[in-house]
Structure formats: structure tokens, C-alpha cells
Scaffold this motif. Structure first.
Motif, PDB file in Angstrom:
ATOM      1  N   UNK A 414       7.629  18.201   2.642  1.00 38.65           N
ATOM      2  CA  UNK A 414       8.401  17.335   3.537  1.00 38.65           C
ATOM      3  C   UNK A 414       7.425  16.725   4.538  1.00 38.65           C
ATOM      4  N   UNK A 415       7.299  15.403   4.509  1.00 40.72           N
ATOM      5  CA  UNK A 415       6.299  14.751   5.363  1.00 40.72           C
ATOM      6  C   UNK A 415       6.706  13.317   5.613  1.00 40.72           C
ATOM      7  N   UNK A 416       5.988  12.679   6.530  1.00 37.77           N
ATOM      8  CA  UNK A 416       6.154  11.253   6.812  1.00 37.77           C
ATOM      9  C   UNK A 416       4.922  10.542   6.282  1.00 37.77           C
ATOM     10  N   UNK A 417       5.109   9.702   5.266  1.00 39.21           N
ATOM     11  CA  UNK A 417       4.010   8.978   4.645  1.00 39.21           C
ATOM     12  C   UNK A 417       4.297   7.492   4.706  1.00 39.21           C
ATOM     13  N   UNK A 418       3.326   6.739   5.233  1.00 40.40           N
ATOM     14  CA  UNK A 418       3.475   5.296   5.364  1.00 40.40           C
ATOM     15  C   UNK A 418       4.769   4.938   6.088  1.00 40.40           C
ATOM     16  N   UNK A 419       5.136   5.766   7.082  1.00 37.70           N
ATOM     17  CA  UNK A 419       6.329   5.502   7.869  1.00 37.70           C
ATOM     18  C   UNK A 419       7.622   5.889   7.184  1.00 37.70           C
ATOM     19  N   UNK A 681      -5.358 -11.738  -0.048  1.00 38.88           N
ATOM     20  CA  UNK A 681      -4.250 -11.092  -0.755  1.00 38.88           C
ATOM     21  C   UNK A 681      -4.863 -10.137  -1.772  1.00 38.88           C
ATOM     22  N   UNK A 682      -4.564  -8.837  -1.621  1.00 41.70           N
ATOM     23  CA  UNK A 682      -5.080  -7.823  -2.540  1.00 41.70           C
ATOM     24  C   UNK A 682      -3.921  -7.277  -3.362  1.00 41.70           C
ATOM     25  N   UNK A 683      -4.070  -7.349  -4.671  1.00 40.65           N
ATOM     26  CA  UNK A 683      -3.059  -6.806  -5.572  1.00 40.65           C
ATOM     27  C   UNK A 683      -3.571  -5.492  -6.159  1.00 40.65           C
ATOM     28  N   UNK A 684      -2.945  -4.373  -5.770  1.00 43.47           N
ATOM     29  CA  UNK A 684      -3.297  -3.066  -6.328  1.00 43.47           C
ATOM     30  C   UNK A 684      -2.507  -2.867  -7.614  1.00 43.47           C
ATOM     31  N   UNK A 685      -3.227  -2.661  -8.714  1.00 40.13           N
ATOM     32  CA  UNK A 685      -2.606  -2.621 -10.036  1.00 40.13           C
ATOM     33  C   UNK A 685      -3.281  -1.558 -10.898  1.00 40.13           C
ATOM     34  N   UNK A 739     -12.662  -1.117  -8.699  1.00 40.30           N
ATOM     35  CA  UNK A 739     -12.104   0.173  -9.082  1.00 40.30           C
ATOM     36  C   UNK A 739     -11.816   1.011  -7.844  1.00 40.30           C
ATOM     37  N   UNK A 740     -10.572   1.470  -7.727  1.00 37.54           N
ATOM     38  CA  UNK A 740     -10.150   2.217  -6.547  1.00 37.54           C
ATOM     39  C   UNK A 740      -9.274   3.393  -6.968  1.00 37.54           C
ATOM     40  N   UNK A 741      -8.852   4.150  -5.982  1.00 38.40           N
ATOM     41  CA  UNK A 741      -7.897   5.242  -6.202  1.00 38.40           C
ATOM     42  C   UNK A 741      -6.903   5.237  -5.053  1.00 38.40           C
ATOM     43  N   UNK A 742      -5.738   5.777  -5.290  1.00 37.87           N
ATOM     44  CA  UNK A 742      -4.718   5.790  -4.242  1.00 37.87           C
ATOM     45  C   UNK A 742      -5.185   6.611  -3.038  1.00 37.87           C
ATOM     46  N   UNK A 743      -5.953   7.670  -3.297  1.00 40.76           N
ATOM     47  CA  UNK A 743      -6.400   8.512  -2.184  1.00 40.76           C
ATOM     48  C   UNK A 743      -7.381   7.783  -1.279  1.00 40.76           C
ATOM     49  N   UNK A 750      -4.156   1.371   6.363  1.00 43.30           N
ATOM     50  CA  UNK A 750      -3.948   2.575   7.185  1.00 43.30           C
ATOM     51  C   UNK A 750      -2.827   3.476   6.695  1.00 43.30           C
ATOM     52  N   UNK A 751      -1.724   2.896   6.235  1.00 44.38           N
ATOM     53  CA  UNK A 751      -0.600   3.717   5.809  1.00 44.38           C
ATOM     54  C   UNK A 751      -0.739   4.206   4.376  1.00 44.38           C
ATOM     55  N   UNK A 752      -1.814   3.793   3.703  1.00 45.83           N
ATOM     56  CA  UNK A 752      -2.054   4.245   2.340  1.00 45.83           C
ATOM     57  C   UNK A 752      -1.269   3.450   1.319  1.00 45.83           C
ATOM     58  N   UNK A 753      -1.602   3.673   0.061  1.00 50.39           N
ATOM     59  CA  UNK A 753      -0.920   3.031  -1.058  1.00 50.39           C
ATOM     60  C   UNK A 753      -0.209   4.116  -1.850  1.00 50.39           C
TER      61      UNK A 753
END
Length: 793
Positions: A414-419, A681-685, A739-743, A750-753
């Protein structure tokens, strides 16, 4: 005097009788019936995705996470079932297959083949086994060869997670990673829960009866032959009745008829048993339907004593779990402000208790608040009151440290993530002795709520004395939703019906429930939509239809009272979704929810109010117009090159790297800094992400149309480089990807993907101004956001 067992009619032989009897038995057994072989894995995996033996010792947290991974895999078109074997006891009577995962996989695959014909993974401490009927396992074993299995339950858990992910990637499917620590996680104390035992789905037990009948008859036949053989070998005569017996010996003609007739009667009785077994086919069909329904969790058996706690209910009264000994407890972890999956859970709990009739008085419904930001008594009281549950359950809360201890004990995240509030939607069934029985995970499907209620009722009934009747007979097959492309007439608030579906014009919908009052000014917002309806009628925009999600309303009369209290009558119709089919078909994932559909029934635009907020009338008009607009963008390599000719140098360098896969997050961050002064504009895919693939063409068109003023970048997230390059070669765009990762994306956003796809808008000063989570359904909607968040700031 004639023998008691004279020679019978010519042509009749005892051997032939017994053979015929066995043929009837064996042929008559339904194909789905499995002879008792003492293998617990085959019993469990007929109905569910995961079997983890008692010697594995997985925590509740690990069971929840791995079960969710397998459910997600099935929804992405990659069904796979997993058996984790931690010791010889997990194999039942098949101990000779211990440390032989490949042999056990072949055996288990064969056992399940009549009910399940998809991928099967076996995990043992010394390696993996794989089976898929009709497919060679060679390629799977090559992929699994590089995975090591660590020690203990944590090592088996991690190996299973990695193996499932690797097999999925090899099939072109990318699964989200499971956030779990090796061997640790949260576990219920005094006995870590672990799977065990078959699913308590409706069953009649006739397979066991038939097995006993067969064994008994085979024993009788064997004894008869043994006696006859012994007597013949020793020259003994068959017994004769005494000459002065008061019993009259049957005549040979009578015996000739009696013995074959008796055999016929015996075979008839056996055939009757077979018919009885066949009558249990609906129960087996129910189990198959449950296993195949991706929107209904069949439940995971768990063991151990449920940890005791004392919290306060919605009335401020102290409540302890141990005070309900002697009753079955259905315990849910609920967000007190949730508008997505929690109302489905609590509605199913209420339906389960109602399905038990008078036996429901021996079932207690408990909830524990799982929202770290809303733990006051007012919060739990308000949820209970608006959902019609104020006196139907105990919704418990306490101080944040108290709640965190309970969450940890039960493996709840149970947490608050990205608001946003995120929590594990776990639902436990606890027996009258305070021991765990089953764990369910609510799925986001409105149509499945009554089915989940029936599952809970059956689980509770199995734990109560006398196994009371469940007053419901619902199929567990997936209920087909009503898509926007289907014409359907549904009830209308106030009477009559309203026809929905494709037509001559687009349509705008807002789905809601009266309990949305807890988290938003629902009455005022619905009233303000009267203004949109007026503008739509004047300008030719799509008309609005509200849809009350009656399937999760507390009572059928709740909406009527709510509408009467509105400031003004609504100028648009309100349809009633009594079954949840509309919500599921229109892809509603929370309430309130806006959906715009084209004349042919295609979804063009959606808005989740809980995350994006209620739109003002002007914003709603703007987005509807954008979604309906046909943006004229250049197509084809030559047209794109001409459109981008003369771009500023920083943007031109992007176009020169079109379709290329570049460095990691650090390189992406450096590129963003180098583009300071230009909107980005960044599209994470990801290549494995279906919605990403669906919207990729929209970004190709937008980057060609806006590429001289806006910098476009791709963020290939949690993907393999080979798969990404293959995808880019087939789906060209005018910009590169990194190349990226969600972490690691948290370093940029700031709020993460979280979910993919995600689109990030950065202004000229390098500040993130907007993050759009989810797929863009139309070019006009993407065009609107580019103009609103990239070019106007």
C-alpha cells in the motif's frame, strides 16, 4: 442333487462377463476424470495457474505477485501454468520423480492434457521442466539453460519469475517485472501460507465413488477366480445343499437364467454409476470455465494461522480478528477512496453473503483500509455509507503505524506512487478456527462481480458445518461485454429504454456511480455537463449520454434519489448498466470515466476522472473536437523528408538518427539537456506492448507534422535491444529511441513511469509539464496535447 453352481447356458462365460463389465467401466469414465495417482500438482493446475508445494514455503506476498504475473501473461496472449516443487512431499505418491523436472513436466503435461493444452513450467531446485503438447521443448530448454535456481523458497520463486519472463520474451511477449525480494517479502507469521489442496469449485465427488466401485468389483472378480482355481486344483467339489434342507434348490433352468440375469443387473448398476459420473460433467465444465476466465481469479489455497490484530471500525469501536472465531471471515484490503477495483470487491462480498441465505449470519465481512492518505474514521464511515454497507461489514482503520504492521503481516503493498494510491487487491477467506483458507485477487471486470461473489460464497460454505447451500448457479465462463460497435437497448433512468451503439454520428459517454460523491463533486459536475449538451446541440458536436454503473450501486433506488437532489434536471439521458457489460465493453477502468466513440463504434478518446480530473466545459469541447479532427500529416518517406527539410540543427540531428536505438537513460538525459530551448515529446514504449504498437503510427505522423518545431524522442522501456530494433525497422519514425527501464525513468520524470505507453511533455525550459499515461486513440487527441503542452508553454 444339482449343484448350487451348475454349468450355465452355453456360450456364457464368467471371464467374458467380467471383461464386459470392465469395458463398461473404463469406456464409460469421462475423459476428464483422472485416476487417483497421488499427484497434488495435477489436481491444482487443472483449475488454476500456479501450484507451489507446501515445502516451497512461498509467502502470501510472493504467491500474490507470481499469480498476478501469470494472470497478466494470460491476458497478453501467453497462457502458462507453473508448478514449483520444493521437496518430495510436493509430489505426493510420485516421489521417484523428485529432482527430475523434465520427466515430471512430461508426466504433468500428459495428466493435464485433457483440460489444459498450453505451456507448462516445472521448477525444482536442480532445474526446469517444460511441456507444451504438440510442440518441441528444445527451444524452451535452450532459453532456460542460463537461469540458475537459488536456494530455498526465495530462489525457487525468483527462478520461476525469471523463467516465465524469458519464455514470454522468446514468444514476442514482454511481461511487467514482479517487485519481489528474494526469499523475503511479507509473510503471515506462525506458518507461512503456501498453496495446497484443490480448488473448492462445485464438485459431486462421483469420481471417487466410481473408483471405489471399480476396485470393489475387481476385488470380487479376483476373489471368485482365485477360489475357483484353488478348488479345481485341489479337486474340491462345489458346495451342495443338504438333502433335507428346508431351502428348495433352484432348478438348473432357473439358475441358467439367474446367473446371466444377475450379471446383466450388475452391469446395469455399473452403467448407472457411469451415468452418475457423467452427470458431474457440468461441475467439470465449471472448473474448465473458471480456469479459462482471465477476469476471474479461482483463488489460491493458503495455509497457516491468520495474524491477529485490533483496529477500529467505522463507528470507532475496537475490533479484533480473534473475536470472530467460530465464524468464517472474508477479509478485504480496501482503499477508502477507491473508485476502480475496490467497489467491485465489496459488492462481491455483499453478494456472497446474500447467496448463503440464513447461513450468511455465520460469515463476517471485514475490510482493512489500504489508503495511507485516507485513514480517518470519517474516511471509512463515508465509504461504508455511500456503498450501502454501513451496517453490513466492519471497515477497520487505525494509526498509520498500526495499519502498516497489518499490511506487512498480510503481504499487502500500500503506497502512493505518482500521486496515486496503489495497493494489493487481496481478499482472504479465513476459517472458523482463524486459519487461512483461500486468497483471491479481484480483477478489473464489472461483469465478473457476481461470479466472484459465488466463488466467495462457495469457499465460505465449504468451511461451515453442514456445507450450507449456495443460492446461486452462475456459470464461470467469461461474460462477453457489449462493445461500442454493438447495437443494444438498455434501461433508461425514469423509464423506457435507450439504444446505444454505432449510428450516424459520434457519441460521448460519461460512466459514473452515485458513490463517486465521496471523492468528487459528482452532483455539480453532472449538472455542469448540461452546458456541454447545449453547446453540442448548437454546434453539431456528439451528444452526451450518462451511464450509471448500476451493477455496483448499493440499491436499485439509489440513483433515483440522487437524481432528485440535483440542482437542475439533466438535459441528457441516463442509461443503466445493470450487468456491467457496457462498462467492460467500453473499456471503463474506474469511475467516473469519459468515452468518445466514432459513428462506427471505435473508441476515439477516454478520460479517467480520478487521475485527470473533471474537465471544464471548454476543455471537454476542445478534446472532443481534437479527437474527431482529421489531422493532415505527410506520409511516405519523401513527403516526410520534405516536411522536415530546413529544421533547426538540434532537431535536424534527431531526424538524421531516425529509427535508431541509441544509449541508456544517461544518454537520454544528456540529449534532453542538449535540446533546451525546444519543446520535447517523449514516448515511452516497448515492442511487447500492444497499446504502444497501436499508437506508434500516430507518433510517426505527429513527428512528421510538428518535427520542425518540436523535438520527439522515444524511450524503449524494459525491452530487449533485438526486439526493439526489429520493431523500429517495421515501424519507421523520424526520431531515435533510447533504451530505458521503468525503474530508471524516475531520473527523468519525477513521479516515475508506471504503465506503458506513457507520453511525457517537456517545455522549452526543460521542465516536465504533463504526463499522459495510456494509449492515444486518435491523432486529433495527440495533436491537441502537443498544442496544449508543448507549443503553448
Amino acid at each position: 442333487m444339482a449343484s448350487l453352481y451348475p454349468r450355465v447356458a452355453p456360450g456364457f462365460r464368467w471371464g467374458a462377463c467380467v471383461v464386459a463389465l470392465l469395458v463398461v467401466l473404463l469406456v464409460g469414465v469421462p475423459a476428464s476424470t483422472a485416476w487417483a495417482d497421488g499427484d497434488p500438482g495435477s489436481d491444482v493446475l487443472v483449475y488454476q495457474d500456479l501450484f507451489a508445494g507446501s515445502e516451497v514455503g512461498l509467502s502470501v506476498q510472493q504467491q500474490v505477485e507470481l499469480g498476478s504475473l501469470l494472470k497478466g501473461a494470460a491476458r497478453r496472449g501467453f497462457p502458462i501454468r507453473v508448478a514449483i516443487i520444493g521437496g518430495t512431499q510436493d509430489l505426493g505418491a510420485l516421489t521417484e520423480l523428485w529432482r527430475k523436472p523434465r520427466t515430471y513436466a512430461r508426466f504433468l503435461g500428459y495428466e493435464l492434457s485433457l483440460a489444459y493444452k498450453q505451456r507448462l513450467l516445472v521448477v525444482m531446485p536442480n532445474g526446469f521442466g517444460f511441456n507444451w503438447p504438440g510442440h518441441s521443448p528444445a527451444s524452451a530448454y535452450r532459453g532456460l539453460a542460463g537461469i540458475s535456481v537459488g536456494s530455498g523458497g526465495g530462489g525457487l520463486f525468483n527462478a520461476a519469475e525469471v523463467a516465465v519472463g524469458k519464455l514470454a520474451r522468446a514468444a514476442g511477449v514482454r511481461l511487467p517485472s514482479v517487485a519481489a525480494s528474494a526469499g523475503g517479502g511479507s509473510a503471515v507469521p506462525r506458518g507461512a501460507p503456501s498453496p495446497g489442496g484443490p480448488l473448492p469449485a462445485p464438485r459431486h465427488g462421483t469420481d471417487d465413488v466410481l473408483g471405489i466401485v471399480v476396485l470393489a468389483l475387481m476385488g470380487v472378480a479376483g476373489a471368485t477366480f482365485a477360489v475357483r482355481w484353488t478348488m479345481r486344483r485341489r479337486g474340491w467339489a462345489w458346495p451342495r445343499w443338504p438333502a433335507r434342507s428346508r431351502w428348495r434348490v433352484p432348478s438348473p433352468s432357473v439358475v441358467r437364467l439367474a446367473i446371466p440375469g444377475g450379471a446383466v443387473v450388475l452391469i446395469g448398476l455399473v452403467a448407472g454409476a457411469v451415468v452418475l459420473v457423467r452427470s458431474s460433467a457440468p461441475a467439470q465444465s465449471q472448473a474448465d470455465a473458471l480456469a479459462a476466465n482471465p477476469y476471474l481469479d479461482p483463488g489460491t489455497p493458503v495455509h497457516g494461522v491468520a495474524s491477529d490484530f485490533t483496529l477500529s471500525d467505522q463507528f470507532g469501536q475496537p475490533v479484533s480478528l480473534h473475536s470472530y472465531r467460530g465464524k468464517v471471515v472474508i477479509l478485504a484490503f480496501n482503499d477508502s477512496e477507491c473508485t476502480t477495483v475496490c467497489p467491485l470487491t465489496t459488492t462481491a462480498m455483499l453478494e456472497a453473503k446474500a447467496m448463503l441465505g440464513t447461513a450468511g449470519s455465520r460469515v463476517e465481512l471485514l475490510g482493512v483500509d489500504a489508503n495511507p492518505a485516507a485513514i480517518s474514521l470519517e474516511d471509512v464511515w463515508s465509504y461504508s455509507e455511500l456503498h450501502g454497507m454501513l451496517h453490513s461489514w466492519r471497515f477497520l482503520t487505525g494509526t498509520l503505524p498500526q495499519l502498516k504492521r497489518v499490511w506487512k503481516e498480510y503481504g499487502i503493498e500500500a503506497a502512493i506512487q505518482a500521486g496515486e494510491i496503489t495497493h494489493t487487491p487481496a481478499l482472504f477467506v479465513i476459517d472458523p478456527q482463524g486459519r487461512f483458507s483461500r486468497l483471491y485477487m479481484t480483477q478489473m471486470s464489472y461483469t465478473a462481480v457476481p461470479q466472484l461473489g459465488q466463488l466467495l460464497a462457495q469457499s465460505a460454505a465449504a468451511l461451515l458445518p453442514g456445507r450450507p447451500e449456495v443460492h446461486a448457479d452462475l456459470s464461470y465462463s467469461r461474460i462477453q461485454p457489449t462493445a461500442p460497435s454493438q447495437v443494444v437497448a438498455v434501461p433508461r433512468a425514469g423509464g423506457g429504454t435507450i439504444t446505444l451503439g454505432p449510428g450516424r454520428s459520434a457519441r460521448l459517454f460519461v460512466f459514473f456511480a452515485t458513490w463517486d460523491q465521496e471523492t468528487s463533486g459528482l452532483a455539480g459536475e453532472l449538472d455542469s455537463l448540461n452546458r456541454y449538451q447545449t453547446i453540442a446541440a448548437r454546434t453539431g458536436l456528439p451528444g452526451l449520454t450518462a451511464v450509471d454503473e448500476a451493477s455496483v450501486e448499493p440499491r436499485s433506488t439509489t440513483l433515483t434519489g440522487f437524481l432528485k437532489r440535483l440542482p437542475h434536471p439533466l438535459s441528457y439521458p441516463v442509461a443503466l448498466d445493470q450487468s456491467g457489460k457496457l462498462a467492460d465493453g467500453y473499456e471503463v477502468l474506474g469511475l467516473p470515466w469519459f468515452v468518445l466513440t466514432s459513428p462506427t463504434g471505435q473508441i476515439l478518446y477516454y478520460r479517467e476522472v480520478s487521475t485527470a480530473g473533471w474537465p471544464s466545459t471548454n476543455v471537454l469541447v476542445r478534446y472532443v473536437k481534437a479527437a474527431l479532427a482529421r489531422v493532415h500529416t505527410p506520409t511516405g518517406p519523401n513527403a516526410v523528408s520534405q516536411a522536415l527539410a530546413g529544421s533547426p540543427a538540434p532537431l535536424a540531428s534527431l531526424h538524421q538518427q531516425a529509427d535508431r536505438l541509441l544509449g541508456n537513460e544517461s544518454a537520454l538525459a544528456a540529449r534532453i539537456r542538449a535540446l533546451r530551448g525546444y519543446p520535447i515529446v517523449i514516448n515511452a514504449w516497448a515492442s511487447w506492448c500492444g497499446p504502444c504498437r497501436s499508437e506508434f503510427g500516430l507518433f510517426a505522423a505527429a513527428s512528421a507534422g510538428y518535427g520542425r518545431r518540436v523535438a520527439f524522442l522515444g524511450a524503449d522501456t524494459d525491452d530487449s535491444a533485438g526486439d526493439a530494433r526489429t520493431f523500429l525497422a517495421a515501424h519507421p519514425v523520424s526520431y531515435p529511441s533510447y533504451q530505458t527501464s521503468t525503474s530508471n525513468m524516475g531520473n527523468i520524470v519525477p513521479q516515475g513511469v508506471g504503465d506503458l505507453p506513457t507520453t511525457i511533455f517537456i517545455n522549452r525550459a526543460g521542465k516536465v509539464v504533463y504526463v499522459h499515461t495510456g494509449q492515444y486513440d486518435s491523432e486529433g487527441t495527440l495533436d491537441q496535447d502537443i498544442n496544449s503542452y508543448a507549443l503553448s508553454r
